[in-house]
Design a protein around this motif. Structure first.
Motif, PDB file in Angstrom:
ATOM      1  N   ALA A 158     109.556  10.180  -4.568  1.00 11.88           N
ATOM      2  CA  ALA A 158     110.209  10.219  -5.879  1.00 11.88           C
ATOM      3  C   ALA A 158     111.693  10.530  -5.749  1.00 11.88           C
ATOM      4  O   ALA A 158     112.498  10.098  -6.587  1.00 11.88           O
ATOM      5  CB  ALA A 158     109.529  11.251  -6.785  1.00 11.88           C
ATOM      6  N   VAL A 159     112.089  11.246  -4.713  1.00 11.40           N
ATOM      7  CA  VAL A 159     113.504  11.575  -4.531  1.00 11.40           C
ATOM      8  C   VAL A 159     114.343  10.307  -4.336  1.00 11.40           C
ATOM      9  O   VAL A 159     115.510  10.259  -4.723  1.00 11.40           O
ATOM     10  CB  VAL A 159     113.727  12.577  -3.368  1.00 11.40           C
ATOM     11  CG1 VAL A 159     113.470  11.934  -2.012  1.00 11.40           C
ATOM     12  CG2 VAL A 159     115.128  13.159  -3.428  1.00 11.40           C
ATOM     13  N   ARG A 160     113.749   9.274  -3.811  1.00 10.89           N
ATOM     14  CA  ARG A 160     114.492   8.014  -3.644  1.00 10.89           C
ATOM     15  C   ARG A 160     114.799   7.390  -4.996  1.00 10.89           C
ATOM     16  O   ARG A 160     115.857   6.795  -5.180  1.00 10.89           O
ATOM     17  CB  ARG A 160     113.720   7.058  -2.748  1.00 10.89           C
ATOM     18  CG  ARG A 160     113.596   7.608  -1.335  1.00 10.89           C
ATOM     19  CD  ARG A 160     112.868   6.663  -0.429  1.00 10.89           C
ATOM     20  NE  ARG A 160     112.554   7.331   0.829  1.00 10.89           N
ATOM     21  CZ  ARG A 160     112.332   6.702   1.958  1.00 10.89           C
ATOM     22  NH1 ARG A 160     112.391   5.387   2.000  1.00 10.89           N
ATOM     23  NH2 ARG A 160     112.052   7.371   3.045  1.00 10.89           N
ATOM     24  N   GLU A 161     113.862   7.527  -5.930  1.00 11.44           N
ATOM     25  CA  GLU A 161     114.134   7.031  -7.286  1.00 11.44           C
ATOM     26  C   GLU A 161     115.238   7.852  -7.947  1.00 11.44           C
ATOM     27  O   GLU A 161     116.060   7.317  -8.679  1.00 11.44           O
ATOM     28  CB  GLU A 161     112.856   7.047  -8.127  1.00 11.44           C
ATOM     29  CG  GLU A 161     111.812   6.060  -7.669  1.00 11.44           C
ATOM     30  CD  GLU A 161     112.339   4.630  -7.568  1.00 11.44           C
ATOM     31  OE1 GLU A 161     113.092   4.177  -8.459  1.00 11.44           O
ATOM     32  OE2 GLU A 161     111.984   3.956  -6.577  1.00 11.44           O
ATOM     33  N   VAL A 162     115.247   9.163  -7.685  1.00 13.77           N
ATOM     34  CA  VAL A 162     116.323  10.017  -8.186  1.00 13.77           C
ATOM     35  C   VAL A 162     117.650   9.526  -7.609  1.00 13.77           C
ATOM     36  O   VAL A 162     118.656   9.416  -8.325  1.00 13.77           O
ATOM     37  CB  VAL A 162     116.074  11.501  -7.831  1.00 13.77           C
ATOM     38  CG1 VAL A 162     117.288  12.359  -8.132  1.00 13.77           C
ATOM     39  CG2 VAL A 162     114.844  12.027  -8.562  1.00 13.77           C
ATOM     40  N   ALA A 163     117.669   9.222  -6.318  1.00 11.44           N
ATOM     41  CA  ALA A 163     118.884   8.731  -5.666  1.00 11.44           C
ATOM     42  C   ALA A 163     119.353   7.423  -6.303  1.00 11.44           C
ATOM     43  O   ALA A 163     120.540   7.251  -6.596  1.00 11.44           O
ATOM     44  CB  ALA A 163     118.647   8.540  -4.169  1.00 11.44           C
ATOM     45  N   VAL A 164     118.424   6.503  -6.524  1.00 14.80           N
ATOM     46  CA  VAL A 164     118.773   5.226  -7.144  1.00 14.80           C
ATOM     47  C   VAL A 164     119.357   5.449  -8.540  1.00 14.80           C
ATOM     48  O   VAL A 164     120.390   4.874  -8.892  1.00 14.80           O
ATOM     49  CB  VAL A 164     117.549   4.280  -7.197  1.00 14.80           C
ATOM     50  CG1 VAL A 164     117.807   3.083  -8.099  1.00 14.80           C
ATOM     51  CG2 VAL A 164     117.175   3.836  -5.791  1.00 14.80           C
ATOM     52  N   THR A 165     118.732   6.305  -9.324  1.00  9.51           N
ATOM     53  CA  THR A 165     119.212   6.594 -10.682  1.00  9.51           C
ATOM     54  C   THR A 165     120.615   7.189 -10.647  1.00  9.51           C
ATOM     55  O   THR A 165     121.483   6.798 -11.436  1.00  9.51           O
ATOM     56  CB  THR A 165     118.242   7.553 -11.404  1.00  9.51           C
ATOM     57  OG1 THR A 165     116.956   6.929 -11.458  1.00  9.51           O
ATOM     58  CG2 THR A 165     118.715   7.878 -12.801  1.00  9.51           C
ATOM     59  N   GLN A 166     120.859   8.108  -9.715  1.00  9.67           N
ATOM     60  CA  GLN A 166     122.187   8.709  -9.610  1.00  9.67           C
ATOM     61  C   GLN A 166     123.232   7.685  -9.183  1.00  9.67           C
ATOM     62  O   GLN A 166     124.342   7.660  -9.720  1.00  9.67           O
ATOM     63  CB  GLN A 166     122.166   9.893  -8.651  1.00  9.67           C
ATOM     64  CG  GLN A 166     121.454  11.085  -9.230  1.00  9.67           C
ATOM     65  CD  GLN A 166     121.465  12.286  -8.313  1.00  9.67           C
ATOM     66  OE1 GLN A 166     121.921  12.232  -7.175  1.00  9.67           O
ATOM     67  NE2 GLN A 166     120.952  13.395  -8.809  1.00  9.67           N
TER      68      GLN A 166
END
Length: 177
Positions: A158-166
């Motif tokens: 899920a942290v990768r999705e956070v990275a993409v969103t940021q």
């Protein structure tokens, strides 16, 4: 370097000592001391070695995207995988905690090179801020991603999705898939 990398991956940064590496390669502590000058010299050499591997992985993913053979998400994944696989986050953390910041220079140079490369290729987005956010998230994930994700009740990825969103927020546009 292979012995030092193996120690880092198996036992952590604290295990990467001149004595431990010397045992692994059948040399004396004095021999490695002569070659690296100090434990900090060994850590710097290891940081250089890992920075080259991580850089090659990330730069390869960037080039694949530029050639239309990969996506920006592939670049995000390449960075997270490289930090996780190579133990880069743990080494960076150890170097920072032991206040041997000069050993971080190879990592800093790699980050600067990636930013220059993206700008040279005509990327007008704020690649400096995007790279900083992505790098810090990848380091954090490699250090404690599994535990933090579990505490949050989320899958580790899920942290990768956070990275993409940021990154999308900084870029002002969605990442292309």
């Amino acid at each position: 370097m292979a012995a030092a990398r193996d120690l880092l991956k198996r036992e952590g940064a604290a295990a990467v000592t001149l004595q431990a590496v010397a045992r692994r390669v059948g040399r004396t502590h004095a021999n490695l001391l002569h070659h690296f000058g100090s434990a900090a010299g060994l850590q710097r050499a290891l940081a250089e070695d890992i920075a080259q591997t991580v850089s090659a992985s990330i730069e390869g993913a960037i080039q694949q995207r530029r050639d239309g053979k990969g996506t920006e998400r592939d670049v995000v994944d390449a960075m997270f995988e490289a930090f996780r696989r190579e133990g880069a986050g743990e080494l960076i953390g150890w170097i920072a905690l032991t206040r041997q910041r000069e050993a971080l220079e190879p990592v800093i140079a790699t980050i600067e090179r990636v930013i220059r490369m993206m700008r040279a290729l005509g990327d007008t987005r704020p690649v400096d801020a995007m790279t900083m956010g992505l790098t810090l998230l990848a380091i954090g994930d490699s250090l404690a991603g599994e535990e933090v994700a579990r505490a949050c009740g989320l899958d580790r990825e899920a942290v990768r999705e956070v990275a993409v969103t940021q990154i999308e927020g900084l870029a002002g546009a969605p990442l292309r898939d």
